[in-house]
Motif scaffolding. Structure first.
Motif, mmCIF file in Angstrom:
data_model
loop_
_atom_site.group_PDB
_atom_site.id
_atom_site.type_symbol
_atom_site.label_atom_id
_atom_site.label_comp_id
_atom_site.label_asym_id
_atom_site.label_seq_id
_atom_site.Cartn_x
_atom_site.Cartn_y
_atom_site.Cartn_z
ATOM 1 N N ALA A 72 0.833 -1.210 0.000
ATOM 2 C CA ALA A 72 0.000 0.000 0.000
ATOM 3 C C ALA A 72 0.872 1.268 0.000
ATOM 4 N N GLU A 73 1.958 1.244 0.779
ATOM 5 C CA GLU A 73 2.853 2.403 0.814
ATOM 6 C C GLU A 73 3.566 2.592 -0.523
ATOM 7 N N LEU A 74 4.013 1.495 -1.121
ATOM 8 C CA LEU A 74 4.667 1.576 -2.430
ATOM 9 C C LEU A 74 3.688 2.089 -3.481
ATOM 10 N N PHE A 75 2.477 1.596 -3.447
ATOM 11 C CA PHE A 75 1.445 2.053 -4.382
ATOM 12 C C PHE A 75 1.253 3.560 -4.277
ATOM 13 N N ARG A 76 1.125 4.051 -3.044
ATOM 14 C CA ARG A 76 0.907 5.493 -2.842
ATOM 15 C C ARG A 76 2.075 6.309 -3.387
ATOM 16 N N ILE A 77 3.295 5.887 -3.112
ATOM 17 C CA ILE A 77 4.482 6.615 -3.579
ATOM 18 C C ILE A 77 4.543 6.620 -5.097
ATOM 19 N N ILE A 78 4.370 5.456 -5.702
ATOM 20 C CA ILE A 78 4.454 5.357 -7.163
ATOM 21 C C ILE A 78 3.330 6.161 -7.817
ATOM 22 N N ARG A 79 2.138 6.073 -7.255
ATOM 23 C CA ARG A 79 0.992 6.823 -7.792
ATOM 24 C C ARG A 79 1.171 8.325 -7.626
ATOM 25 N N ASP A 80 1.534 8.756 -6.423
ATOM 26 C CA ASP A 80 1.581 10.193 -6.124
ATOM 27 C C ASP A 80 2.808 10.892 -6.701
ATOM 28 N N TYR A 81 3.954 10.233 -6.656
ATOM 29 C CA TYR A 81 5.186 10.873 -7.105
ATOM 30 C C TYR A 81 5.585 10.462 -8.520
ATOM 31 N N GLY A 82 5.284 9.224 -8.881
ATOM 32 C CA GLY A 82 5.623 8.757 -10.218
ATOM 33 C C GLY A 82 4.502 8.977 -11.210
ATOM 34 N N GLU A 83 3.312 9.248 -10.670
ATOM 35 C CA GLU A 83 2.122 9.478 -11.489
ATOM 36 C C GLU A 83 1.948 8.374 -12.533
ATOM 37 N N ASP A 84 2.235 7.143 -12.101
ATOM 38 C CA ASP A 84 2.160 6.001 -13.012
ATOM 39 C C ASP A 84 0.797 5.341 -12.894
ATOM 40 N N ARG A 85 0.127 5.163 -14.010
ATOM 41 C CA ARG A 85 -1.222 4.582 -13.985
ATOM 42 C C ARG A 85 -1.191 3.101 -13.630
ATOM 43 N N PHE A 86 -0.024 2.488 -13.666
ATOM 44 C CA PHE A 86 0.112 1.081 -13.292
ATOM 45 C C PHE A 86 0.710 0.924 -11.895
ATOM 46 N N ALA A 87 0.586 1.940 -11.069
ATOM 47 C CA ALA A 87 1.205 1.956 -9.741
ATOM 48 C C ALA A 87 0.813 0.748 -8.895
ATOM 49 N N LYS A 88 -0.444 0.393 -8.912
ATOM 50 C CA LYS A 88 -0.907 -0.728 -8.093
ATOM 51 C C LYS A 88 -0.235 -2.029 -8.529
ATOM 52 N N ASN A 89 -0.159 -2.247 -9.820
ATOM 53 C CA ASN A 89 0.460 -3.454 -10.367
ATOM 54 C C ASN A 89 1.969 -3.465 -10.093
ATOM 55 N N ILE A 90 2.618 -2.324 -10.225
ATOM 56 C CA ILE A 90 4.056 -2.228 -9.964
ATOM 57 C C ILE A 90 4.344 -2.556 -8.500
ATOM 58 N N ALA A 91 3.568 -1.951 -7.596
ATOM 59 C CA ALA A 91 3.756 -2.204 -6.160
ATOM 60 C C ALA A 91 3.552 -3.687 -5.847
ATOM 61 N N LYS A 92 2.532 -4.288 -6.437
ATOM 62 C CA LYS A 92 2.253 -5.710 -6.219
ATOM 63 C C LYS A 92 3.445 -6.568 -6.661
ATOM 64 N N HIS A 93 4.017 -6.250 -7.818
ATOM 65 C CA HIS A 93 5.139 -7.027 -8.334
ATOM 66 C C HIS A 93 6.428 -6.822 -7.516
ATOM 67 N N ILE A 94 6.613 -5.638 -6.977
ATOM 68 C CA ILE A 94 7.778 -5.397 -6.114
ATOM 69 C C ILE A 94 7.685 -6.290 -4.873
ATOM 70 N N VAL A 95 6.526 -6.292 -4.248
ATOM 71 C CA VAL A 95 6.333 -7.100 -3.037
ATOM 72 C C VAL A 95 6.453 -8.585 -3.361
ATOM 73 N N GLN A 96 5.917 -9.001 -4.494
ATOM 74 C CA GLN A 96 6.034 -10.390 -4.923
ATOM 75 C C GLN A 96 7.491 -10.791 -5.126
ATOM 76 N N ALA A 97 8.266 -9.938 -5.774
ATOM 77 C CA ALA A 97 9.678 -10.228 -6.053
ATOM 78 C C ALA A 97 10.492 -10.345 -4.759
ATOM 79 N N ARG A 98 10.102 -9.641 -3.739
ATOM 80 C CA ARG A 98 10.807 -9.744 -2.453
ATOM 81 C C ARG A 98 10.639 -11.118 -1.825
ATOM 82 N N LYS A 99 9.545 -11.791 -2.119
ATOM 83 C CA LYS A 99 9.248 -13.100 -1.536
ATOM 84 C C LYS A 99 10.003 -14.217 -2.242
ATOM 85 N N GLU A 100 10.457 -13.961 -3.461
ATOM 86 C CA GLU A 100 11.129 -14.998 -4.256
ATOM 87 C C GLU A 100 12.569 -15.188 -3.865
#
Length: 172
Positions: free
Chosen positions: A144-172
């Motif tokens: 949720a924090e990554l999503f907010r940062i990417i959305r608010d500062y990166g203004e990326d329309r795929f922020a939610k998906n990017i944040a999800k993939h970052i968290v997923q990659a940490r688990k691998e």
């Protein structure tokens, strides 16, 4: 570490400032001082206020602007505090302000902004006094924090998906 700085759009910036010899100008992102040097060359009784939070930039700009030390004030701060910096210097109005980004931070792998080097740390601090690095954020923040940062500062329309993939990659 050698501070290399390349002034981009220098002539265009100086032309658009319409520099008055007695004016007060602020370089809110001083960097290596290339734009500031050109501003100083146009000043007689005027003043330049250079603001940067990077100690390396301040050292490089101080050296570069030494011939104009009588009309330059360099402050280690963030341009977001520009109003306070000017107030503390007793300056109520200025004739021009420039902002930019220093090529030094972007081109120096140790600063952690580049994607050109696999060995570069993920740092991204403009001010080394700050403890929090980009590595800390990527590895420790919640989805949720990554999503907010990417959305608010990166203004990326795929922020939610990017944040999800970052968290997923940490688990691998």
């Amino acid at each position: 570490m050698e501070f290399k700085h390349y002034s981009v759009l220098l002539n265009e910036t100086i032309e658009q400032l319409h520099i008055r010899p007695d004016g007060i100008y602020v370089d809110g992102t001083l960097g290596g001082g290339g734009h500031s040097l050109e501003i100083c060359r146009h000043l007689t009784t005027g003043r330049l206020i250079g603001i940067d939070q990077d100690a390396d930039a301040i050292a490089a700009a101080t050296e570069r602007l030494k011939d104009y030390a009588d009309r330059v004030t360099i402050v280690r701060s963030n341009y977001a505090q520009m109003a306070d910096v000017l107030k503390n210097l007793g300056i109520e109005k200025v004739d021009g302000i420039i902002l930019g980004v220093s090529s030094f931070q972007l081109d120096t792998p140790e600063r952690g902004f580049t994607y050109r080097s696999e060995d570069a740390p993920l740092d991204m601090r403009m001010d080394k006094r700050q403890r929090l690095t980009a590595r800390d954020i990527v590895n420790d923040y919640s989805e949720a924090e990554l999503f907010r940062i990417i959305r608010d500062y990166g203004e990326d329309r795929f922020a939610k998906n990017i944040a999800k993939h970052i968290v997923q990659a940490r688990k691998e």
